[in-house]
Design an enzyme around this catalytic site. Structure first.
Site, PDB file in Angstrom:
ATOM      1  N   HIS A 242      63.578  12.698 108.907  1.00 57.19           N
ATOM      2  CA  HIS A 242      62.606  12.575 108.051  1.00 57.19           C
ATOM      3  C   HIS A 242      62.453  13.720 106.443  1.00 57.19           C
ATOM      4  CE1 HIS A 242      60.892  10.592 110.966  1.00 57.19           C
ATOM      5  NE2 HIS A 242      60.944  11.499 111.850  1.00 57.19           N
TER       6      HIS A 242
HETATM    7  C1  BDR Z   1      58.205  16.039 110.859  1.00 61.02           C
HETATM    8  O1  BDR Z   1      58.293  16.672 112.515  1.00 61.02           O
HETATM    9  C2  BDR Z   1      59.203  17.293 112.120  1.00 61.02           C
HETATM   10  O2  BDR Z   1      59.151  16.869 114.082  1.00 61.02           O
HETATM   11  C3  BDR Z   1      59.956  16.781 111.331  1.00 61.02           C
HETATM   12  O3  BDR Z   1      60.971  18.151 111.854  1.00 61.02           O
HETATM   13  C4  BDR Z   1      59.817  16.946 110.498  1.00 61.02           C
HETATM   14  O4  BDR Z   1      59.652  16.963 109.731  1.00 61.02           O
HETATM   15  C5  BDR Z   1      58.227  14.314 111.610  1.00 61.02           C
HETATM   16  O5  BDR Z   1      57.733  13.387 111.863  1.00 61.02           O
END
Ligand code: BDR
Ligand code: CA
Length: 316
Positions: A242
């Site tokens: 992500h």
């Molecule tokens: C986001 O939520 C966190 O768990 C990850 O680091 C990322 O930034 C994804 O939904």
């Protein structure tokens, strides 16, 4: 000219990869790392940022940020230990004492000072909850006109969420902060689940990076094992990177397709934390999006090229 970047983060497994990418990319000048609560409490995400700074010899300072939502009355959302482990870095056993002090300023003050000192030049990449950004903007509204851009990992615009069917985790963790920053007049580009769920990094791809990249990337490989196991429901022996998507945008925006329009965040109720864009090219009746400055939402991605750039930058 290098992109001057403040990285606002809650490390976090995918945050760790994104940090190494920013540190290693020759066109990025990493001015600072600001921490926020999210994947774990602030003491843990800050300790993790200091740990990664130490292990990877990152010169940028770490400034500790918020451990409380923008609206303190909002109930605590809890920690996603099932995604990032109890230590926030895949249960690798991060030491408690890193031996490096954080910057004396709170994260939001670090952001304000750094943006004011580099007018028109700073890109803020925010990949945790939006709390530090909201606190910075509330304390110093002038920074909205002084940043170069704000690039965010968060939200789910034309697809389901990941923490609820409606909401993505970073936005769901502090919806009031997110609505405050999205409705302000600064340039924002958002990497939501629309593009990050299309960007799968397979375990064998990361293993290959570790072979080329040596001990720094082996750390990333160890940190990622727990997270890859969590993502078994969505990716076959791999993970979603992500936060790296937002970082790649800074240096390679041509790899993403954008859609323009103002963004609001649902605060409360069944869709708490949902991000909704009013596309500029569509017509509606009067709504609470009217008069808000448009923001850019990433709606498509050349994911193979993103992965290739991550691999070459991080592992050589
Ligand atoms: C986001 O939520 C966190 O768990 C990850 O680091 C990322 O930034 C994804 O939904
Ligand atoms: Ca994150």
């Amino acid at each position: 000219m290098a992109h001057k970047v403040i990285f606002d983060t809650d490390p976090g497994v995918d945050d760790a990869m994104a940090l190494l990418f920013l540190h290693r990319h020759p066109e990025v000048d990493l001015l600072g790392i600001t921490t926020v609560f999210g994947n774990a409490a602030i003491e843990i995400t800050t300790r993790n940022a200091l740990f990664l700074k130490r292990e990877w010899n990152i010169p940028a300072p770490v400034a500790k940020g918020a451990n409380e939502t923008f609206d303190p009355a909002r109930p605590h959302a809890g920690w996603p230990t099932f995604v990032h482990g109890d230590d926030g870095l895949g249960n690798i056993g991060v030491p408690d004492d890193i031996g490096i002090d954080p910057d004396p300023r709170p994260a939001h003050q670090f952001i304000v000072d750094t943006v004011r000192a580099n007018p028109g030049e700073v890109t803020i990449v925010a990949v945790g909850r939006m709390t530090n950004l909201a606190n910075a903007l509330k304390a110093a509204p002038d920074i909205a006109g002084l940043v170069k851009q704000v690039v965010i990992m968060g939200g789910a615009f034309y697809c389901p969420g990941n923490i609820t069917p409606a909401a993505e985790a970073n936005i769901h963790g502090d919806p009031e902060a997110a609505d405050f920053i999205f409705t302000a007049g600064w340039p924002i580009v958002v990497a939501g689940l629309d593009v990050t769920t299309k960007t799968h990094m397979k375990r064998h791809f990361l293993d290959d990076m570790a072979v080329r990249g040596g001990k720094d990337v082996e750390l990333l490989q160890r940190v990622s094992d727990f997270y890859i196991k969590f993502y078994a429901h969505a990716v076959e022996d791999g993970m979603l990177v992500h936060d790296s998507c937002a970082c790649v945008y800074v240096v390679a925006p041509e790899l993403f397709t954008l859609r323009s329009g103002p963004i609001r965040v649902v605060c409360g109720g069944i869709a708490d934390g949902q991000t909704i864009q009013k596309p500029d090219d569509m017509q509606f009746g009067a709504s609470l999006w009217d008069g808000m400055a448009p923001k850019q939402v990433m709606v498509d991605v050349q994911s193979d090229k993103v992965l290739d750039l991550l691999s070459r930058t991080i592992a050589g």
